[in-house]
Design an enzyme around this catalytic site. Structure first.
Site, mmCIF file in Angstrom:
data_model
loop_
_atom_site.group_PDB
_atom_site.id
_atom_site.type_symbol
_atom_site.label_atom_id
_atom_site.label_comp_id
_atom_site.label_asym_id
_atom_site.label_seq_id
_atom_site.Cartn_x
_atom_site.Cartn_y
_atom_site.Cartn_z
ATOM 1 N N SER A 65 0.864 -1.198 0.000
ATOM 2 C CA SER A 65 0.000 0.000 0.000
ATOM 3 C C SER A 65 0.895 1.241 0.000
ATOM 4 O O SER A 65 2.055 1.167 0.442
ATOM 5 C CB SER A 65 -0.861 0.005 1.272
ATOM 6 O OG SER A 65 -1.552 1.240 1.399
ATOM 7 N N TYR A 88 -1.085 -0.861 10.453
ATOM 8 C CA TYR A 88 -1.153 -1.082 8.998
ATOM 9 C C TYR A 88 0.103 -0.519 8.335
ATOM 10 O O TYR A 88 0.716 -1.164 7.485
ATOM 11 C CB TYR A 88 -2.409 -0.392 8.479
ATOM 12 C CG TYR A 88 -2.772 -0.667 7.040
ATOM 13 C CD1 TYR A 88 -3.173 -1.928 6.625
ATOM 14 C CD2 TYR A 88 -2.754 0.356 6.084
ATOM 15 C CE1 TYR A 88 -3.538 -2.171 5.303
ATOM 16 C CE2 TYR A 88 -3.119 0.127 4.768
ATOM 17 C CZ TYR A 88 -3.513 -1.139 4.378
ATOM 18 O OH TYR A 88 -3.874 -1.373 3.068
HETATM 19 N N1 LIG Z 1 -8.914 -1.018 -0.999
HETATM 20 C C1 LIG Z 1 -7.957 -0.148 -0.750
HETATM 21 O O1 LIG Z 1 -8.197 1.073 -0.687
HETATM 22 C C2 LIG Z 1 -6.535 -0.599 -0.571
HETATM 23 C C3 LIG Z 1 -5.509 0.367 -0.587
HETATM 24 C C4 LIG Z 1 -4.203 -0.033 -0.424
HETATM 25 C C5 LIG Z 1 -3.907 -1.380 -0.244
HETATM 26 N N2 LIG Z 1 -4.928 -2.311 -0.225
HETATM 27 C C6 LIG Z 1 -4.564 -3.694 -0.010
HETATM 28 O O2 LIG Z 1 -5.127 -4.489 -1.021
HETATM 29 C C7 LIG Z 1 -5.423 -5.784 -0.496
HETATM 30 C C8 LIG Z 1 -6.862 -6.129 -0.813
HETATM 31 O O3 LIG Z 1 -7.694 -5.120 -0.309
HETATM 32 P P1 LIG Z 1 -9.223 -4.968 -0.784
HETATM 33 O O4 LIG Z 1 -9.655 -3.613 -0.320
HETATM 34 O O5 LIG Z 1 -9.362 -5.331 -2.195
HETATM 35 O O6 LIG Z 1 -9.921 -6.037 0.181
HETATM 36 P P2 LIG Z 1 -11.362 -6.703 0.232
HETATM 37 O O7 LIG Z 1 -11.879 -6.495 1.612
HETATM 38 O O8 LIG Z 1 -12.242 -6.297 -0.918
HETATM 39 O O9 LIG Z 1 -10.978 -8.241 0.048
HETATM 40 C C9 LIG Z 1 -10.127 -8.878 0.965
HETATM 41 C C10 LIG Z 1 -10.296 -10.368 0.826
HETATM 42 O O10 LIG Z 1 -9.425 -10.981 1.791
HETATM 43 C C11 LIG Z 1 -10.131 -12.004 2.451
HETATM 44 N N3 LIG Z 1 -9.585 -12.225 3.793
HETATM 45 C C12 LIG Z 1 -9.738 -11.436 4.886
HETATM 46 N N4 LIG Z 1 -9.132 -11.996 5.947
HETATM 47 C C13 LIG Z 1 -8.588 -13.169 5.511
HETATM 48 C C14 LIG Z 1 -7.858 -14.202 6.140
HETATM 49 N N5 LIG Z 1 -7.575 -14.160 7.447
HETATM 50 N N6 LIG Z 1 -7.460 -15.254 5.398
HETATM 51 C C15 LIG Z 1 -7.756 -15.309 4.076
HETATM 52 N N7 LIG Z 1 -8.466 -14.381 3.422
HETATM 53 C C16 LIG Z 1 -8.880 -13.315 4.138
HETATM 54 C C17 LIG Z 1 -11.578 -11.510 2.500
HETATM 55 O O11 LIG Z 1 -12.492 -12.589 2.687
HETATM 56 C C18 LIG Z 1 -11.729 -10.841 1.142
HETATM 57 O O12 LIG Z 1 -12.169 -11.733 0.150
HETATM 58 C C19 LIG Z 1 -5.068 -5.729 1.002
HETATM 59 O O13 LIG Z 1 -3.767 -6.222 1.204
HETATM 60 C C20 LIG Z 1 -5.127 -4.240 1.294
HETATM 61 O O14 LIG Z 1 -4.323 -3.890 2.393
HETATM 62 C C21 LIG Z 1 -6.228 -1.936 -0.376
#
Ligand SMILES: NC(=O)c1ccc[n+]([C@@H]2O[C@H](COP(=O)([O-])OP(=O)(O)OC[C@H]3O[C@@H](n4cnc5c(N)ncnc54)[C@H](O)[C@@H]3O)[C@@H](O)[C@H]2O)c1
Length: 264
Positions: free
Chosen positions: A141, A154
Site C-alpha cells: 500500500s 497497517y
Molecule cells: N482497498 C484499498 O483502498 C486498498 C488500498 C491499499 C492497499 N490495499 C490492499 O489491497 C489488499 C486487498 O484489499 P481490498 O480492499 O481489495 O480487500 P477486500 O476487503 O475487498 O478483500 C479482501 C479479501 O481478503 C479475504 N480475507 C480477509 N481476511 C482473511 C484471512 N484471514 N485469510 C484469508 N483471506 C482473508 C476476504 O475474505 C476478502 O475476500 C489488502 O492487502 C489491502 O491492504 C487496499
C-alpha cells in the site's frame, strides 16, 4: 495471452483487488487458485472464471494460520504440479493510535499483514527453486511508504511488506525468482465503493486528497499486478510499483500559491 500456461495462487481473491487479479490472470491464460477465508465469495469467483472459459480452483485459507498457508501452497502444487506466481493480497490489521493499540492487536496485525506474506512466500519459494523460477507479487500500500493517522499497525505491516519484497528480490535474483510489491492508494473495492456510492464524507475527503480526484479501481491494480507477475517484467525485482492517482507524489504541504487540485 500474457500468463499463458502459468499457475497462479492469489490470496484474498474472493473480493476487491484480489478478485480482479484472479479474473485478470485467468483471462490472460493462467490457471488460478483462489485462496480465501470466504468460501461463498471464493466459489463465486471460481465459477465466474470457469464460466468465462478459464481454469480456477478454490482453496479455503486463513492467512492467520500458518498450517492453512502451507495448505494453500501445497494444494496448488498438488492440483497443478507447480506454482509460477504467488500474489499475497489477503491481510488483517488493527486501527488505533500507535501509542494506544493493545499488544495482542498489534501482534495479530503484523501476523496477518506481514508474517503471512513472508511465510507464504517462503513456502512458495521452496517449489519455485525446484522448478527453476517464479514471481511473487505482494500487495502492499502507499501506507507502507508513509504514515497515516490512526493506522500505525497497517503502516508497519505494509512497510515491512515493501522491504521483504526487496530482500526476497535480491536474495533470489540469480534463481530466476522475482518478487515485487504493489502499492495501491485508496481503491474502490466493495468496502470503499459502497461508502463512496452512499456519499460518505470521509470518502469525499479522500478523493479531494488524491490529485486525480477519484478512487482507483480493483482492475487498475490488477493491471499492475499482471505486469509484475508476467515475463514482461523479467528485469524487475525487489521493487515496488505505486498506483494511487498521484496521492504519494504530494508531500502533504497545503498549497501556498493558490494552485489547488481541481482548481482549474
Ligand atoms: N482497498 C484499498 O483502498 C486498498 C488500498 C491499499 C492497499 N490495499 C490492499 O489491497 C489488499 C486487498 O484489499 P481490498 O480492499 O481489495 O480487500 P477486500 O476487503 O475487498 O478483500 C479482501 C479479501 O481478503 C479475504 N480475507 C480477509 N481476511 C482473511 C484471512 N484471514 N485469510 C484469508 N483471506 C482473508 C476476504 O475474505 C476478502 O475476500 C489488502 O492487502 C489491502 O491492504 C487496499
Amino acid at each position: 495471452m500474457r500468463l499463458k500456461g502459468k499457475i497462479a495462487t492469489v490470496s484474498g481473491a474472493a473480493s476487491g483487488i484480489g478478485e480482479a487479479i484472479a479474473r485478470t490472470f485467468a483471462r490472460e491464460g493462467a490457471s488460478v487458485v483462489i485462496a480465501d477465508i470466504n468460501t461463498d465469495g471464493g466459489h463465486r469467483v471460481r465459477d465466474a472464471i470457469r464460466a468465462a472459459g478459464g481454469t480456477a480452483e478454490f482453496v479455503e485459507a486463513n492467512i492467520l494460520d500458518t498450517a492453512s498457508i502451507e495448505n494453500m501452497i501445497e494444494t496448488t502444487v498438488r492440483r497443478f504440479g507447480r506454482i509460477d506466481v504467488l500474489v499475497n493480497n489477503a491481510q488483517t490489521t488493527a486501527a488505533g493510535r500507535l501509542g494506544e493499540i493493545e499488544l495482542e492487536a498489534f501482534q495479530r496485525a503484523l501476523q496477518g499483514g506481514l508474517v503471512s506474506y513472508w511465510y507464504a512466500s517462503k513456502c512458495a519459494i521452496a517449489h519455485m527453486l525446484k522448478q527453476g523460477g517464479g514471481s511473487i507479487v505482494n500487495v502492499a500500500s502507499v501506507s507502507g511508504l508513509a504514515g497515516d493517522f490512526g493506522l500505525g499497525a497497517y503502516n508497519a505491516s505494509k512497510a515491512g511488506v515493501v522491504n521483504i519484497s526487496r530482500v526476497f528480490g535480491i536474495e533470489y535474483a540469480r534463481k530466476n525468482i522475482r518478487c515485487n510489491a504493489l502499492c495501491p492508494g485508496p481503491i474502490g473495492s466493495p468496502g470503499l465503493k459502497a461508502m463512496d456510492d452512499a456519499g460518505n464524507p470521509n470518502i469525499q475527503r479522500i478523493k479531494e486528497a488524491i490529485p486525480m480526484g477519484r478512487l482507483g479501481t480493483p482492475q487498475e491494480m490488477a493491471n499492475i499486478a499482471l505486469f509484475l507477475a508476467s515475463d514482461e517484467a523479467s528485469f524487475v525485482t525487489g521493487s515496488f510499483y505505486v498506483g494511487d492517482g498521484g496521492l504519494w507524489a504530494h508531500s502533504g504541504m497545503p498549497s501556498l500559491t493558490g494552485i489547488e487540485p481541481g482548481g482549474w
